[in-house]
Design a protein around this motif. Structure first.
Motif, short mmCIF file in Angstrom:
data_model
loop_
_atom_site.label_atom_id
_atom_site.label_comp_id
_atom_site.label_asym_id
_atom_site.label_seq_id
_atom_site.Cartn_x
_atom_site.Cartn_y
_atom_site.Cartn_z
N ALA A 76 0.82 -1.21 0.00
CA ALA A 76 0.00 0.00 0.00
C ALA A 76 0.86 1.26 0.00
CB ALA A 76 -0.92 -0.01 1.22
N ALA A 77 1.89 1.26 0.84
CA ALA A 77 2.75 2.44 0.94
C ALA A 77 3.47 2.70 -0.38
CB ALA A 77 3.76 2.25 2.07
N LYS A 78 3.89 1.63 -1.05
CA LYS A 78 4.57 1.79 -2.34
C LYS A 78 3.62 2.32 -3.40
CE LYS A 78 7.36 -0.77 -5.70
NZ LYS A 78 7.96 -2.11 -6.04
N ALA A 79 2.39 1.84 -3.38
CA ALA A 79 1.41 2.25 -4.40
C ALA A 79 0.95 3.69 -4.22
CB ALA A 79 0.21 1.31 -4.36
N ALA A 123 3.60 -1.93 11.81
CA ALA A 123 3.93 -1.79 10.39
C ALA A 123 3.66 -0.38 9.87
CB ALA A 123 3.15 -2.82 9.58
N CYS A 124 2.55 0.22 10.30
CA CYS A 124 2.19 1.55 9.81
C CYS A 124 3.00 2.66 10.47
CB CYS A 124 0.69 1.80 10.01
SG CYS A 124 -0.37 0.81 8.94
N LEU A 125 3.33 2.50 11.74
CA LEU A 125 4.11 3.54 12.43
C LEU A 125 5.46 3.77 11.76
CD1 LEU A 125 3.56 2.98 16.27
CD2 LEU A 125 2.65 4.81 14.83
N LYS A 126 6.04 2.70 11.26
CA LYS A 126 7.34 2.83 10.59
C LYS A 126 7.26 3.86 9.47
CE LYS A 126 8.67 -0.48 7.80
NZ LYS A 126 9.19 -1.78 7.29
N HIS A 127 6.18 3.82 8.72
CA HIS A 127 6.00 4.77 7.63
C HIS A 127 5.62 6.16 8.14
CE1 HIS A 127 6.43 1.88 4.35
NE2 HIS A 127 5.79 1.03 5.13
N GLN A 131 7.99 9.41 7.37
CA GLN A 131 7.46 10.44 6.47
C GLN A 131 7.58 11.84 7.06
OE1 GLN A 131 4.11 7.27 4.91
NE2 GLN A 131 3.46 9.01 6.12
N GLY A 132 7.51 11.93 8.39
CA GLY A 132 7.63 13.23 9.05
C GLY A 132 6.43 14.13 8.87
N ARG A 133 5.25 13.56 8.54
CA ARG A 133 4.06 14.39 8.37
C ARG A 133 2.95 14.00 9.34
NH1 ARG A 133 3.72 11.60 2.60
NH2 ARG A 133 2.14 9.97 2.93
N LYS A 175 5.85 12.80 19.64
CA LYS A 175 6.99 13.56 19.10
C LYS A 175 7.08 13.46 17.58
CE LYS A 175 10.31 9.82 20.00
NZ LYS A 175 11.51 9.44 20.80
N HIS A 176 6.36 12.48 17.02
CA HIS A 176 6.33 12.32 15.56
C HIS A 176 5.05 12.89 14.96
CE1 HIS A 176 9.80 9.59 15.73
NE2 HIS A 176 9.22 9.00 16.75
N GLY A 177 4.21 13.49 15.79
CA GLY A 177 2.95 14.02 15.30
C GLY A 177 1.91 12.96 15.03
#
Length: 260
Positions: A76-79, A123-127, A131-133, A175-177
């Motif tokens: 999903a993240a790649k797509a 798995a999702c937190l890694k992205h 991403q920093g957003r 701290k990562h928003g």
């Protein structure tokens, strides 16, 4: 559009509550990932959304399998260019008194509801972090995250556990928003709830009408089931909220069944 170009990975979203959330998120501009055990149903729901002009894709995932969770999130993240929102919604229900609950069914319930939430979050937190957003993690709890009912020991245990997980993710993710929240619906007339009605009637020795009236809706203020739209609107609130003001909180959506 409140979620324009946000990428939302939603488990158990080929039908029921998850599908309603996917529809609303897509309407609000999100790119929606229909993550479901049933790949054919996931693709069909994605096609429905695509027909409205939304960006959507179906992925197959057993949320209790780390390899499948990781692979589907990466796909999903790649797509779609990342992951901004996780809705951990996949769930099942099995009802028995504690003394009759098999250990295998106990473990199955906790695996789907708690292990699935943990694995998809990881798995999702890694992205989200990379991403920093920022991002939003939303767990599908229940009034049973706050209260207990007969015959539902592992479900009640798992739904209580999601509140603890959300609070921890809220503190670690700040701290990562990244925010974390739990939605706690009352009874929503999905196939999962429909299945419970005859099961509870048999176990409790009452009619199905009595299960609905005297068990499921007895404590509501209006005798109404919570709707999938009720729940989806709260999911949108959490997903689109612009600050950390609500992070770590759980919100009951139950027509007054449980009040805080």
């Amino acid at each position: 559009m409140q979620l324009k170009d946000k990428v939302a990975y939603i488990t158990g979203s080929a039908s029921g509550i998850g599908k309603e959330i996917a529809i609303l998120f897509a309407r609000e501009g999100a790119k929606v990932v229909i993550a479901d055990l049933n790949k054919q149903a996931a693709d069909a729901t994605a096609a429905e959304l695509q027909a409205t002009g939304a960006q959507a894709m179906g992925v197959a995932v057993d949320v209790t399998r780390e390899d499948q969770v990781d692979a589907s999130v990466e796909e999903a993240a790649k797509a779609f260019g990342g992951i901004d929102i996780l809705v951990s919604n996949a769930g099942v229900q099995i009802v028995h008194p504690v003394e009759e609950f098999s250990f295998a069914d106990w473990k199955k319930m906790l695996a789907i509801h708690l292990d699935g939430a943990f694995l998809t979050t990881k798995a999702c937190l890694k992205h989200m972090y990379a991403q920093g957003r920022g991002g939003s993690v939303i767990y599908m709890g229940s009034v049973h995250s706050k209260e207990a009912s007969l015959l539902k020991a592992p479900y009640v245990t798992a739904k209580h556990g999601l509140i603890g997980l959300a609070k921890t993710v809220a503190k670690e993710g700040a701290k990562h928003g990244v925010r974390a929240n739990v939605i706690c619906p009352g009874f929503v007339r999905t196939p999962l709830v429909e299945k419970q009605i005859p099961e509870q009637a048999k176990t409790l020795g009452i009619t199905e009408e009595q299960v609905v009236r005297n068990v499921m809706l007895k404590e509501t203020v209006d005798g109404e089931f919570t709707t999938t739209d009720d729940v989806a609107r709260v999911a949108l609130l959490f997903a689109a909220f612009p600050t950390n003001a609500l992070t770590g909180q759980s919100l009951v959506v139950s027509h007054g069944w449980f009040m805080q």
